[in-house]
Design an enzyme around this catalytic site. Structure first.
Site, PDB file in Angstrom:
ATOM      1  N   CYS A   1       0.846  -1.268   0.200  1.00 26.62           N
ATOM      2  CA  CYS A   1      -0.005   0.217  -0.003  1.00 26.62           C
ATOM      3  C   CYS A   1       0.832   1.475   0.074  1.00 26.62           C
ATOM      4  O   CYS A   1       1.275   1.752   1.108  1.00 26.62           O
ATOM      5  CB  CYS A   1      -0.999  -0.002   1.134  1.00 26.62           C
ATOM      6  SG  CYS A   1      -2.075   1.374   1.436  1.00 26.62           S
TER       7      CYS A   1
ATOM      8  N   CYS B   1      -0.569   4.187   1.870  1.00 30.53           N
ATOM      9  CA  CYS B   1      -0.332   4.226   3.487  1.00 30.53           C
ATOM     10  C   CYS B   1       0.979   4.371   3.712  1.00 30.53           C
ATOM     11  O   CYS B   1       1.330   5.272   4.705  1.00 30.53           O
ATOM     12  CB  CYS B   1      -0.719   2.859   3.891  1.00 30.53           C
ATOM     13  SG  CYS B   1      -1.908   1.962   3.088  1.00 30.53           S
ATOM     14  N   ASP B   2       1.904   4.074   2.886  1.00 26.49           N
ATOM     15  CA  ASP B   2       3.425   4.053   3.618  1.00 26.49           C
ATOM     16  C   ASP B   2       4.150   4.914   2.756  1.00 26.49           C
ATOM     17  O   ASP B   2       5.503   5.048   3.269  1.00 26.49           O
ATOM     18  CB  ASP B   2       4.038   2.656   3.496  1.00 26.49           C
ATOM     19  CG  ASP B   2       2.994   1.707   4.433  1.00 26.49           C
ATOM     20  OD1 ASP B   2       2.559   2.305   5.375  1.00 26.49           O
ATOM     21  OD2 ASP B   2       2.919   0.486   4.243  1.00 26.49           O
TER      22      ASP B   2
END
Ligand code: NAP
Length: 318
Positions: free
Chosen positions: A136, A139-140
């Protein structure tokens, strides 16, 4: 053991399941949505969705799903988050869903359980997941500010996420097993004009190495057969997806890749079991299509409830 009998159980809380829930609740049908994790599905991993009508400047997956949730809440959809469906029994008139805390019975079921990112199963993948390996970028990506990262895959997701990563990382290396991208022309054009994006063509990642966190990837050139070690701090996997249909019993017809086979009303081979969105055997996977199929499955489920006498006939509407 608790027991609960509902008209429709929707399995999956992405755009497909939420739209099915919206349609059912608006039609005053007693529906419950069961979601294994938090609602949102794969869409929440998309940093910018530019092809969902109504948002001329695009919208992030998280925002889009939040709006969908708000809309379903307005009509009172009951959503049970962190409620995995462990099995489904289809022997009697009622469908029986095995949940962690007991059973739930429903007259009809809509399978909207979507897909999950495919893993490559290479050495180091499991060990470094969460320690440099991610599925992801949305997200990261901020964790890799001014670092060199790698993206594996050549589809729309790989390119979209590589472009997102380029906003943070000093360099993004995209490794693809062929010499041309699978991604759409629009994504390809954007990828080719991103100066931070570099390509390693005709190549596959064989192993991921590191200490506490990822430090390099072993990449094999499929043309020459030679391998080299590429230093990177993060690796993002975008090599396709697998359907979340493992909880379905053998009597439900799946295609060779594990997706639920339906007719054009999204009815599976079992009466009262419908499938929609990414878990269904359909060719294109798009948020707009998942939402549309959720609506169609809800209308078909409504019709089914009428035919078994559980509802009065559909009176039309919009
Ligand atoms: P995808 O289109 O199936 O692409 C998967 C990529 O991973 C392909 O390039 C494939 O290579 C590669 N791959 C598969 N197995 C591999 C392996 N074992 N080793 C190395 N590489 C491997 O998957 P996706 O990108 O996740 O997209 C899924 C669907 O969602 C598509 O229909 C896509 O259009 C849609 N999507 C749309 C958008 C958008 O419209 N904004 C955004 C994201 C996703 P090959 O090309 O050689 O097969």
């Amino acid at each position: 053991m608790t027991e609960d009998i509902r008209d429709v159980a929707i399995i999956g809380g992405g755009p497909c399941g939420l739209t099915a829930g919206l349609y059912l609740c608006r039609a005053r049908i007693d529906a419950v949505l069961l979601e294994e994790q938090l609602t949102g599905g794969q869409a929440i991993y998309s940093p910018l969705i530019e092809n969902y009508p109504g948002f001329p400047d695009g919208i992030s997956g998280v925002e889009l799903v939040e709006l969908m949730k708000k809309q379903t809440e307005r009509f009172g959809l009951e959503v049970k988050a962190f409620s995995p469906v462990n099995g489904l029994m289809l022997d009697g008139d009622l469908k029986v869903l095995a949940l962690d805390g007991g059973e739930l019975k429903a007259r009809a079921v809509i399978v909207a359980s979507g897909r999950s990112p495919r893993k490559l199963g290479i050495p180091g993948e499991e060990k470094y997941t969460g320690r440099g390996i991610s599925y992801c970028a949305t997200c990261d990506a901020p964790l890799f500010k001014e670092r060199v990262v790698m993206v594996i895959g050549g589809g729309d997701a790989a390119v979209e996420e590589a472009l997102h990563l380029a906003r943070f990382a000093s360099k993004v290396i995209l490794v693809h097993r062929r010499d041309e991208l699978r991604a759409s022309a629009h994504h390809q054009e954007r990828a080719m004009s991103e100066p931070k994006l570099e390509f390693i063509w005709n190549s596959e990642v064989l192993e991921i190495k590191g200490d506490q966190t990822v430090s390099s990837a072993v990449v094999r050139d499929n043309v020459t057969g030679e391998s080299s070690e590429v230093p990177v701090s993060g690796i993002f996997f975008y090599v396709g997806n697998e359907p979340n249909t493992g909880f379905l019993p053998d009597v439900v017809e799946l295609n060779g890749a594990g997706y639920v086979v339906t007719n054009d009303r999204l009815e599976s081979n079992i009466a009262g079991v419908f499938a929609a969105g990414d878990a269904r055997a359909n060719y294109f996977k798009q948020v707009i299509l998942a939402a549309a199929e959720g609506a169609l499955a809800a209308l078909s489920a409504q019709r089914y409830l009428e035919t078994i006498g559980a509802r009065k006939a559909y009176e039309g509407g919009h």
